[in-house]
Design a protein around this motif. Structure first.
Motif, PDB file in Angstrom:
ATOM      1  N   ASN A   1      -9.664  -2.493  -7.430  1.00 28.70           N
ATOM      2  CA  ASN A   1      -8.307  -2.883  -7.815  1.00 28.70           C
ATOM      3  C   ASN A   1      -7.563  -1.694  -8.415  1.00 28.70           C
ATOM      4  O   ASN A   1      -6.413  -1.432  -8.086  1.00 28.70           O
ATOM      5  N   GLU A   2      -8.265  -0.990  -9.292  1.00 29.37           N
ATOM      6  CA  GLU A   2      -7.662   0.150  -9.970  1.00 29.37           C
ATOM      7  C   GLU A   2      -7.384   1.272  -8.976  1.00 29.37           C
ATOM      8  O   GLU A   2      -6.319   1.886  -8.996  1.00 29.37           O
ATOM      9  N   SER A   3      -8.355   1.500  -8.071  1.00 32.15           N
ATOM     10  CA  SER A   3      -8.193   2.593  -7.121  1.00 32.15           C
ATOM     11  C   SER A   3      -7.018   2.340  -6.169  1.00 32.15           C
ATOM     12  O   SER A   3      -6.249   3.249  -5.861  1.00 32.15           O
ATOM     13  N   PHE A   4      -6.825   1.092  -5.735  1.00 33.94           N
ATOM     14  CA  PHE A   4      -5.689   0.777  -4.850  1.00 33.94           C
ATOM     15  C   PHE A   4      -4.357   0.856  -5.611  1.00 33.94           C
ATOM     16  O   PHE A   4      -3.338   1.249  -5.048  1.00 33.94           O
ATOM     17  N   LYS A   5      -4.388   0.478  -6.885  1.00 33.42           N
ATOM     18  CA  LYS A   5      -3.174   0.561  -7.701  1.00 33.42           C
ATOM     19  C   LYS A   5      -2.750   2.031  -7.830  1.00 33.42           C
ATOM     20  O   LYS A   5      -1.582   2.375  -7.680  1.00 33.42           O
ATOM     21  N   GLN A   6      -3.731   2.881  -8.090  1.00 33.62           N
ATOM     22  CA  GLN A   6      -3.440   4.306  -8.280  1.00 33.62           C
ATOM     23  C   GLN A   6      -2.867   4.939  -7.014  1.00 33.62           C
ATOM     24  O   GLN A   6      -1.899   5.682  -7.068  1.00 33.62           O
ATOM     25  N   ILE A   7      -3.488   4.643  -5.862  1.00 30.93           N
ATOM     26  CA  ILE A   7      -2.998   5.271  -4.623  1.00 30.93           C
ATOM     27  C   ILE A   7      -1.604   4.732  -4.272  1.00 30.93           C
ATOM     28  O   ILE A   7      -0.739   5.483  -3.818  1.00 30.93           O
ATOM     29  N   ALA A   8      -1.374   3.439  -4.538  1.00 28.03           N
ATOM     30  CA  ALA A   8      -0.036   2.877  -4.269  1.00 28.03           C
ATOM     31  C   ALA A   8       1.006   3.611  -5.113  1.00 28.03           C
ATOM     32  O   ALA A   8       2.057   4.024  -4.603  1.00 28.03           O
ATOM     33  N   LEU A   9       0.711   3.815  -6.405  1.00 25.52           N
ATOM     34  CA  LEU A   9       1.649   4.512  -7.298  1.00 25.52           C
ATOM     35  C   LEU A   9       1.905   5.922  -6.801  1.00 25.52           C
ATOM     36  O   LEU A   9       3.034   6.399  -6.749  1.00 25.52           O
ATOM     37  N   LYS A  10       0.815   6.578  -6.419  1.00 25.64           N
ATOM     38  CA  LYS A  10       0.892   7.964  -5.969  1.00 25.64           C
ATOM     39  C   LYS A  10       1.762   8.095  -4.707  1.00 25.64           C
ATOM     40  O   LYS A  10       2.610   8.976  -4.610  1.00 25.64           O
ATOM     41  N   LEU A  11       1.560   7.187  -3.766  1.00 23.26           N
ATOM     42  CA  LEU A  11       2.307   7.250  -2.507  1.00 23.26           C
ATOM     43  C   LEU A  11       3.785   6.975  -2.747  1.00 23.26           C
ATOM     44  O   LEU A  11       4.650   7.626  -2.167  1.00 23.26           O
ATOM     45  N   LYS A  12       4.062   6.021  -3.642  1.00 21.39           N
ATOM     46  CA  LYS A  12       5.459   5.672  -3.922  1.00 21.39           C
ATOM     47  C   LYS A  12       6.189   6.856  -4.566  1.00 21.39           C
ATOM     48  O   LYS A  12       7.362   7.081  -4.328  1.00 21.39           O
ATOM     49  N   LYS A  13       5.437   7.591  -5.395  1.00 16.68           N
ATOM     50  CA  LYS A  13       6.026   8.722  -6.098  1.00 16.68           C
ATOM     51  C   LYS A  13       6.237   9.916  -5.147  1.00 16.68           C
ATOM     52  O   LYS A  13       7.245  10.603  -5.213  1.00 16.68           O
ATOM     53  N   ARG A  14       5.273  10.127  -4.265  1.00 18.24           N
ATOM     54  CA  ARG A  14       5.300  11.338  -3.426  1.00 18.24           C
ATOM     55  C   ARG A  14       6.196  11.211  -2.189  1.00 18.24           C
ATOM     56  O   ARG A  14       6.805  12.175  -1.765  1.00 18.24           O
ATOM     57  N   PHE A  15       6.263  10.010  -1.600  1.00 14.89           N
ATOM     58  CA  PHE A  15       7.006   9.857  -0.353  1.00 14.89           C
ATOM     59  C   PHE A  15       8.119   8.818  -0.503  1.00 14.89           C
ATOM     60  O   PHE A  15       7.904   7.795  -1.146  1.00 14.89           O
ATOM     61  N   VAL A  16       9.254   9.126   0.119  1.00 11.44           N
ATOM     62  CA  VAL A  16      10.340   8.144   0.104  1.00 11.44           C
ATOM     63  C   VAL A  16      10.103   7.241   1.307  1.00 11.44           C
ATOM     64  O   VAL A  16      10.124   7.694   2.449  1.00 11.44           O
ATOM     65  N   SER A  17       9.830   5.965   1.051  1.00 11.34           N
ATOM     66  CA  SER A  17       9.577   5.071   2.172  1.00 11.34           C
ATOM     67  C   SER A  17      10.426   3.820   2.073  1.00 11.34           C
ATOM     68  O   SER A  17      10.306   3.046   1.124  1.00 11.34           O
ATOM     69  N   LYS A  18      11.288   3.640   3.063  1.00 10.25           N
ATOM     70  CA  LYS A  18      12.103   2.417   3.082  1.00 10.25           C
ATOM     71  C   LYS A  18      11.263   1.278   3.614  1.00 10.25           C
ATOM     72  O   LYS A  18      11.439   0.128   3.271  1.00 10.25           O
ATOM     73  N   PHE A  19      10.345   1.646   4.519  1.00 14.75           N
ATOM     74  CA  PHE A  19       9.589   0.600   5.188  1.00 14.75           C
ATOM     75  C   PHE A  19       8.150   1.068   5.447  1.00 14.75           C
ATOM     76  O   PHE A  19       7.931   2.063   6.125  1.00 14.75           O
TER      77      PHE A  19
END
Ligand code: TMP
Length: 397
Positions: free
Chosen positions: A72-90
């Motif tokens: 749970n923690e590992s998926f939360k961390q990668i989700a945060l990281k991806l949201k911060k690093r890449f601009v994704s509308k979809f």
């Protein structure tokens, strides 16, 4: 050409926990020969005869990724990281299991593709649009037509399960937006060799990736790796950051560095895998010797985690309920069933390992830290864990 270097004998489908063990059920159980090969052209390590995915990813799929605090923690961390690093509308997740990654996004930001219909139902109920299908060019086209091109595609512990990588990566290429990124992670062959964790070979792990092999294969689908990370997940995983070949994203230095390291480790040579195979055979003998010695002393042994990995160990080492009384697992739909192939009963861990148990083999050795914390009472009263990673040994307090 794929060259065989390892034979892990007759194995069942790891996700096929048995409800009962009467004659009829046992007779119907499906087995196949689990052998592994190395392709000296693209350096890919894969199963010689993969199972048809339709047999594996059914509407009875048992594994729930959100069962462990670590995941749970590992998926939360990668989700945060991806949201911060890449601009994704979809965005899209391929292989969304029970939504452990999706739940870190809003329902508008992400959709999913998940072939196990029971799991797709869970995430659809949670409000995330989930296509209950296999990821391929057909569904990629459908999604692009119905929605948009994707700025981000994420997939964890899924791509290595797919026999046809060319189709998979072609589908990614056609679904990505011009500067879209594809991030995926799977167990890493470099760690598997280092850790002697041969239980990472099972029906679902059709391939175990290296950076060298994936670079070669992505190239053929007009994709390239621009960043890479080694992770502790599942005892050693690799995360690839991929974009279209023509994208202006710069390739990071660590990609070149890891390639050099892999060449030094010999991940491009059949001889490395042949040596690994000899170590696996020694590990098997050592584990059987230890279990028999402990049993001879009249000690009680169970196993912790009815993992897919442990199915490989039990079936390869011929470990059944004469050596392991039962397996505990916190996943409700595994409890009350029997392990595939060796038919060891699976129970709930309750409030901790029974006080009369002396040893617990770590089927879920990759969660040792989490399990040790949970089972501190067991350890305090002298209980010990047994593991084969990186070598056969017991672990006390
Ligand atoms: P995995 O290694 O394939 O993710 O599977 C881990 C299995 O171990 C899963 O069935 C849940 C189980 N498990 C427990 O029963 N107790 C625990 O504390 C942990 C961490 C996992």
């Amino acid at each position: 050409m794929k060259k065989k270097f390892l034979n892990l004998l007759k194995q069942p489908i790891t996700n096929s926990y048995l409800r009962k063990i009467d004659k009829k059920t046992i007779k119907k159980e499906f087995f196949y020969n689990l052998s592994v090969g190395f392709d000296d052209k693209n350096y890919l390590v894969s199963l010689i005869n993969p199972i048809n995915p339709k047999k594996q990813y059914t509407d009875k799929y048992a594994h729930r990724a959100s069962q462990s605090v670590t995941m749970n923690e590992s998926f939360k961390q990668i989700a945060l990281k991806l949201k911060k690093r890449f601009v994704s509308k979809f965005s899209l997740e391929s292989g969304s299991n029970d939504g452990v990654f999706l739940k870190n996004f809003t329902k508008k930001q992400i959709i999913a593709v998940e072939p196990c219909k029971n799991l797709a139902k869970i995430t659809n109920k949670m409000g995330y649009k989930t296509y209950g299908q296999f990821w391929n060019k057909k569904i990629a086209r459908k999604i692009v037509k119905k929605h948009f091109n994707l700025d981000l595609i994420f997939s964890a512990n899924t791509i290595s399960h797919i026999p046809n990588l060319k189709e998979t990566f072609d589908a990614v290429c056609l679904a990505l937006s011009k500067n879209g990124v594809f991030v995926f992670e799977d167990p890493y062959i470099g760690s598997v060799i280092k850790m002697n964790s041969y239980d990472q070979f099972y029906d679902e792990h059709v391939h175990l990736f290296s950076l060298l092999s994936i670079s070669e294969i992505l190239e053929k689908s007009n994709l390239k790796i621009f960043d890479v990370e080694l992770l502790p997940t599942h005892g050693g995983s690799i995360r690839f950051y991929v974009c279209k070949k023509l994208s202006k994203i710069k390739i990071k230095k660590n990609v070149f560095d890891l390639k050099k390291k892999e060449l030094l480790q010999g991940l491009n040579k059949l001889s490395t895998y042949k040596k690994f195979s000899i170590r696996i055979n020694k590990s098997k003998k050592s584990l059987i010797r230890l279990l028999k010695k402990i049993k001879k002393k009249g000690k009680r042994v169970i196993s912790y985690g009815a993992t897919y990995k442990s199915a490989t160990i039990f079936n390869y080492c011929n470990i059944d309920s004469n050596l392991i009384e039962y397996v505990v697992d916190s996943t409700k739909n595994k409890q009350g069933k029997f392990t595939p192939g060796k038919h060891i009963p699976i129970k709930s861990p309750g409030s901790g390992i029974d006080k009369n148990i002396d040893y617990a083999f770590l089927g879920a050795w990759n969660f040792l830290k989490e399990i040790k914390k949970k089972e501190i009472k067991f350890l305090k009263k002298g209980g010990k864990f047994i593991t084969h990673v990186p070598s056969v040994r017991t672990i006390g307090l």
